[in-house]
Design a protein around this motif. Structure first.
Motif, mmCIF file in Angstrom:
data_model
loop_
_atom_site.group_PDB
_atom_site.id
_atom_site.type_symbol
_atom_site.label_atom_id
_atom_site.label_comp_id
_atom_site.label_asym_id
_atom_site.label_seq_id
_atom_site.Cartn_x
_atom_site.Cartn_y
_atom_site.Cartn_z
ATOM 1 N N LEU A 150 0.810 -1.213 0.000
ATOM 2 C CA LEU A 150 0.000 0.000 0.000
ATOM 3 C C LEU A 150 0.850 1.272 0.000
ATOM 4 O O LEU A 150 0.319 2.377 0.038
ATOM 5 C CB LEU A 150 -0.952 0.004 1.205
ATOM 6 C CG LEU A 150 -1.967 -1.137 1.220
ATOM 7 C CD1 LEU A 150 -2.800 -1.101 2.480
ATOM 8 C CD2 LEU A 150 -2.871 -1.084 -0.007
ATOM 9 N N ALA A 151 2.181 1.121 -0.051
ATOM 10 C CA ALA A 151 3.052 2.293 -0.072
ATOM 11 C C ALA A 151 2.685 3.162 -1.277
ATOM 12 O O ALA A 151 2.435 2.657 -2.364
ATOM 13 C CB ALA A 151 4.507 1.866 -0.153
ATOM 14 N N ASP A 152 2.611 4.464 -1.082
ATOM 15 C CA ASP A 152 2.152 5.356 -2.131
ATOM 16 C C ASP A 152 3.101 6.543 -2.229
ATOM 17 O O ASP A 152 3.290 7.264 -1.261
ATOM 18 C CB ASP A 152 0.725 5.829 -1.788
ATOM 19 C CG ASP A 152 0.096 6.608 -2.928
ATOM 20 O OD1 ASP A 152 0.797 6.893 -3.915
ATOM 21 O OD2 ASP A 152 -1.104 6.923 -2.821
ATOM 22 N N GLN A 432 -3.167 1.371 -12.118
ATOM 23 C CA GLN A 432 -3.379 2.795 -11.925
ATOM 24 C C GLN A 432 -3.123 3.143 -10.468
ATOM 25 O O GLN A 432 -3.205 2.281 -9.598
ATOM 26 C CB GLN A 432 -4.826 3.155 -12.267
ATOM 27 C CG GLN A 432 -5.220 2.706 -13.651
ATOM 28 C CD GLN A 432 -6.707 2.789 -13.898
ATOM 29 O OE1 GLN A 432 -7.465 3.188 -13.025
ATOM 30 N NE2 GLN A 432 -7.118 2.401 -15.085
ATOM 31 N N ARG A 433 -2.863 4.417 -10.231
ATOM 32 C CA ARG A 433 -2.508 4.806 -8.876
ATOM 33 C C ARG A 433 -3.624 4.481 -7.880
ATOM 34 O O ARG A 433 -3.367 4.076 -6.755
ATOM 35 C CB ARG A 433 -2.208 6.302 -8.830
ATOM 36 C CG ARG A 433 -1.859 6.707 -7.438
ATOM 37 C CD ARG A 433 -1.344 8.101 -7.298
ATOM 38 N NE ARG A 433 -1.268 8.379 -5.880
ATOM 39 C CZ ARG A 433 -1.988 9.300 -5.283
ATOM 40 N NH1 ARG A 433 -2.788 10.069 -5.966
ATOM 41 N NH2 ARG A 433 -1.890 9.469 -3.976
ATOM 42 N N THR A 434 -4.869 4.651 -8.305
ATOM 43 C CA THR A 434 -5.952 4.454 -7.348
ATOM 44 C C THR A 434 -6.526 3.034 -7.356
ATOM 45 O O THR A 434 -7.447 2.747 -6.600
ATOM 46 C CB THR A 434 -7.113 5.431 -7.631
ATOM 47 O OG1 THR A 434 -7.498 5.261 -8.986
ATOM 48 C CG2 THR A 434 -6.705 6.857 -7.378
ATOM 49 N N SER A 435 -5.988 2.155 -8.221
ATOM 50 C CA SER A 435 -6.557 0.806 -8.182
ATOM 51 C C SER A 435 -5.889 0.004 -7.070
ATOM 52 O O SER A 435 -4.703 0.164 -6.799
ATOM 53 C CB SER A 435 -6.426 0.108 -9.537
ATOM 54 O OG SER A 435 -5.093 0.076 -9.967
ATOM 55 N N MET A 436 -6.661 -0.825 -6.408
ATOM 56 C CA MET A 436 -6.120 -1.607 -5.306
ATOM 57 C C MET A 436 -5.297 -2.763 -5.876
ATOM 58 O O MET A 436 -5.713 -3.425 -6.822
ATOM 59 C CB MET A 436 -7.251 -2.148 -4.413
ATOM 60 C CG MET A 436 -8.033 -1.062 -3.697
ATOM 61 S SD MET A 436 -6.999 0.121 -2.811
ATOM 62 C CE MET A 436 -6.509 -0.820 -1.390
ATOM 63 N N PRO A 437 -4.137 -3.007 -5.291
ATOM 64 C CA PRO A 437 -3.239 -4.027 -5.838
ATOM 65 C C PRO A 437 -3.709 -5.443 -5.527
ATOM 66 O O PRO A 437 -4.556 -5.652 -4.658
ATOM 67 C CB PRO A 437 -1.923 -3.737 -5.119
ATOM 68 C CG PRO A 437 -2.324 -3.088 -3.832
ATOM 69 C CD PRO A 437 -3.576 -2.324 -4.122
ATOM 70 N N VAL B 43 -7.344 -4.971 1.314
ATOM 71 C CA VAL B 43 -7.390 -4.487 -0.062
ATOM 72 C C VAL B 43 -8.784 -4.722 -0.653
ATOM 73 O O VAL B 43 -9.385 -3.834 -1.263
ATOM 74 C CB VAL B 43 -6.306 -5.217 -0.884
ATOM 75 C CG1 VAL B 43 -6.512 -5.012 -2.351
ATOM 76 C CG2 VAL B 43 -4.930 -4.749 -0.461
ATOM 77 N N ILE B 47 -12.210 -2.091 -1.763
ATOM 78 C CA ILE B 47 -13.006 -2.165 -2.991
ATOM 79 C C ILE B 47 -14.495 -2.312 -2.649
ATOM 80 O O ILE B 47 -15.352 -1.691 -3.275
ATOM 81 C CB ILE B 47 -12.510 -3.321 -3.884
ATOM 82 C CG1 ILE B 47 -11.073 -3.014 -4.325
ATOM 83 C CG2 ILE B 47 -13.415 -3.535 -5.089
ATOM 84 C CD1 ILE B 47 -10.386 -4.122 -5.066
ATOM 85 N N LYS B 56 -13.555 6.764 -4.800
ATOM 86 C CA LYS B 56 -12.278 6.147 -5.156
ATOM 87 C C LYS B 56 -11.245 6.623 -4.130
ATOM 88 O O LYS B 56 -11.020 7.822 -3.986
ATOM 89 C CB LYS B 56 -11.888 6.588 -6.582
ATOM 90 C CG LYS B 56 -10.890 5.696 -7.227
ATOM 91 C CD LYS B 56 -11.537 4.466 -7.854
ATOM 92 C CE LYS B 56 -10.459 3.439 -8.158
ATOM 93 N NZ LYS B 56 -10.810 2.068 -7.877
ATOM 94 N N LEU B 57 -10.667 5.683 -3.409
ATOM 95 C CA LEU B 57 -9.681 6.044 -2.388
ATOM 96 C C LEU B 57 -8.446 6.643 -3.055
ATOM 97 O O LEU B 57 -7.852 6.033 -3.943
ATOM 98 C CB LEU B 57 -9.280 4.790 -1.590
ATOM 99 C CG LEU B 57 -8.300 5.041 -0.449
ATOM 100 C CD1 LEU B 57 -8.959 5.839 0.666
ATOM 101 C CD2 LEU B 57 -7.746 3.727 0.086
ATOM 102 N N LYS B 60 -3.813 5.325 -0.380
ATOM 103 C CA LYS B 60 -3.875 4.006 0.250
ATOM 104 C C LYS B 60 -3.243 3.995 1.632
ATOM 105 O O LYS B 60 -3.586 3.185 2.477
ATOM 106 C CB LYS B 60 -3.169 2.979 -0.634
ATOM 107 C CG LYS B 60 -3.851 2.738 -1.959
ATOM 108 C CD LYS B 60 -2.943 1.955 -2.890
ATOM 109 C CE LYS B 60 -3.448 2.065 -4.327
ATOM 110 N NZ LYS B 60 -2.409 1.830 -5.300
ATOM 111 N N GLU B 61 -2.291 4.902 1.853
ATOM 112 C CA GLU B 61 -1.597 4.891 3.144
ATOM 113 C C GLU B 61 -2.511 5.294 4.297
ATOM 114 O O GLU B 61 -2.221 5.016 5.454
ATOM 115 C CB GLU B 61 -0.358 5.790 3.079
ATOM 116 C CG GLU B 61 0.733 5.145 2.224
ATOM 117 C CD GLU B 61 2.001 5.974 2.103
ATOM 118 O OE1 GLU B 61 1.993 7.140 2.525
ATOM 119 O OE2 GLU B 61 2.989 5.436 1.587
#
Lengths: 490, 86
Positions: A150-152, A432-437, B43, B47, B56-57, B60-61
């Motif tokens: 979750l590191a951004d 994408q930056r906002t998509s959850m991994p 995660v 969603i 839309k988040l 994430k941190e």
């Protein structure tokens, strides 16, 4: 431990090799009747089109891709490695610029073409190198665990804004996002540095490209004792929530017992492979609704001398007209407003050179399944699309008129057949930056995910994704030991 | 959207998507220890919440601070106060 790796692309072959070297019994399964069909590319009119690896970043002696090729034991088999590929950027307003590879040449070229931009470019490249050097899978000197998923580090546009580059240079840097199919406005800084970063350091290829890499890896797999099963689709992954994975069932009914399974296909396929109840609804929705990269139209052509060997052309709209949305590209706007990537390969013995062109397009209304013959409406659409793209490219590169010949084309339907994304996307899942991994680990013990859909596209993305998945399964240090030792010898 | 609606909506979404018992969904419930959701699930949880509340988040941190179900209610409430969620 018995390991089954599903999918023999760059990720699957790498995972199989790393696992076998650790002493596991490994079977690599591929649905196609030959290994790594996409990485290998294909032949038409006795000309090879390298869809898998026409050029890549980090290929210099200390480059990250080169280092991993050494770890895998295939570096020595690849001949004629070049490291100084340069990109040409042709804007629709008539402006034309070049970016070489290598950090110092990039800074010098930037300053020469955009006076005053050398210093900010130097700083921009430094930030990229720092981010790249922070992962233990990319830098042998890092001994910590990989960063949290979750590191951004923010978005690409923030860094470009801060650098204050002139519009054309900014557009050139943004276009590197085409390498992984994410619109610059949605790109995370971290993913940009991981995919585009190595290209700034060095860019090149070797004789035979993707096919030569497949041959070298196949040889290494054989030496490592990996069993290869070609032409075998997987019907099911059998598991329970306590013991985890216990076997993989092939479409011919063969049941392959295993304790670890590495799946490298499109994650959305998992739902049909695992029995009901193993994965929670939240996860199933996550993998079913993953955002996809844009669909694309690809042209495959030949030319004698209209383009230079081993050169990439980025045909870009004027930076003042650039669309930021990924859905605004329409056929009417193709002439001026879309970004088209053209690559000219090395000549065959008779002097003909293969040319590939890529245009991202909105996902078309695709026919169901993989119908043969294709429906007539689809055939008519394809003919018109190919003709429009040919005209658009000739309009932007007049030297091609009458000097190249289209041999074949690939549409989103082709992509869907090979990549398995429902929309016919070029690079599968869009990072994408906002998509959850997606994690390499899953709720099913012993089942791991890897590949371009999990980490990032490209040969380097696939290799690192495989290494990370094996790291999650058996401990990061078991994988990184080789990676670190390999560079220590130099 | 008032706080009660947030609680009802969060609980309904989590119960459905993670197959949790409604009775376990109390504000003090620890996400990891009481609900059994680990970092893999967080995660997916984002969603689920993004879909339930249509947002839309962006960072994430910001998830790092979430420990209990109550923290999730607060988190969604803050997004509402910031105008991210209507």
């Amino acid at each position: 431990m018995r390991c089954v790796v599903i999918g023999s692309g760059i990720t699957g072959m790498t995972a199989a090799l790393l696992l076998a070297r650790q002493g596991h019994g490994v079977t690599l399964i591929e649905a196609c009747d030959h290994a790594a069909p996409l990485l290998r590319g294909f032949e038409r009119n006795e000309l090879r089109f390298d869809t898998g690896f026409h050029c890549g970043g980090g290929v210099h002696r200390d480059g990250i891709l080169r280092r991993w090729l050494r770890v895998l034991g295939v570096e020595a088999s690849l001949e004629g490695i070049t490291t100084s590929h340069s990109d040409v950027f042709m804007f629709s307003d008539g402006k034309e610029y070049r970016l070489p590879s290598g950090l110092r040449p990039v800074v010098a070229a930037s300053e020469r073409q955009f006076p005053g931009s050398g210093k900010p470019m130097e700083n921009f490249l430094l930030l990229i190198s720092q981010e790249l050097a922070s992962s233990p899978y990319l830098n042998p000197d890092i001994h910590s665990e990989p960063k949290g998923i979750l590191a951004d580090a923010g978005c690409l546009n923030d860094y470009l804004d801060k650098a204050g580059f002139p519009p054309h240079l900014r557009a050139m840097l943004s276009s590197r996002c085409l390498l992984y199919g994410v619109p610059p406005s949605l790109a995370s800084w971290r993913d940009y540095t991981l995919v585009a970063g190595p290209y700034f350091q060095s860019c090149g290829s070797w004789h035979g490209g993707g096919a030569a890499l497949v041959d070298a890896l196949m040889h290494a797999l054989q030496e490592a004792g990996v069993t290869l099963r070609l032409g075998c689709a997987v019907n099911a992954i059998e598991a329970d929530t306590i013991e985890g994975v216990h076997s993989v069932v092939l479409n011919d009914g063969t049941r392959m017992p295993c304790e670890r399974c590495f799946f490298t296909g499109h994650p959305s396929q998992l739902q049909s492979l695992l029995s009901h109840g193993l994965l929670r609804p939240a996860y199933l929705h996550h993998i079913a609704d993953l955002p996809e990269t844009n669909a694309a139209l690809l042209l495959f052509a030949e030319t004698y001398d209209a383009l230079r060997d081993d050169e990439s052309l980025f045909l870009l709209p004027s930076p003042y007209e650039m669309t930021t949305s990924d859905t605004e590209i329409s056929w009417a706007a193709i002439m001026a407003k879309s970004s088209i990537y053209v690559y000219c390969g090395r000549p065959a013995a008779d002097g003909r050179k293969p040319v590939m062109a890529v245009l991202f397009i909105p996902s078309a209304n695709l026919p169901e399944g993989n119908p043969q013959p294709r429906p007539s409406s689809y055939v008519a659409w394809k003919r018109q699309a190919v003709e429009s793209l040919r005209l658009a490219i000739e309009y932007r590169v007049p030297g091609l008129r009458g000097a190249w010949r289209i041999i074949d084309a690939a549409t989103p339907l082709t992509m869907r057949h090979w990549i398995y994304g429902s929309t016919g996307s070029l690079y599968g899942v869009s990072h994408q930056r906002t998509s959850m991994p997606l994690f390499p680990s899953t709720r099913v013990p012993g089942l791991f995910l890897a590949g371009q859909n999990v980490l990032l596209p490209g040969v380097l993305g696939g290799i690192v994704s495989a290494a990370v998945a094996v790291g999650f399964a058996f401990g990061h240090n078991t994988v990184l030991k080789e990676f670190r030792a390999c560079t220590a010898k130099e | 959207m008032d706080n009660d609606t947030i609680v009802t909506k969060v609980n309904a979404a989590l119960a459905e998507e993670f197959e949790l018992e409604q009775a376990a969904l109390v504000p003090d419930a620890k996400i990891r220890d009481d609900l059994g959701l680990d970092s893999l699930d967080i995660v997916d949880m984002v969603i689920v919440l993004e879909k339930a509340f249509d947002f839309k988040l962006q960072n994430k941190e910001s998830l790092a601070a979430i420990r209990t179900l109550g923290d999730i209610y607060t988190f969604i409430g803050e997004l509402r106060d910031a105008g991210t969620i209507r």
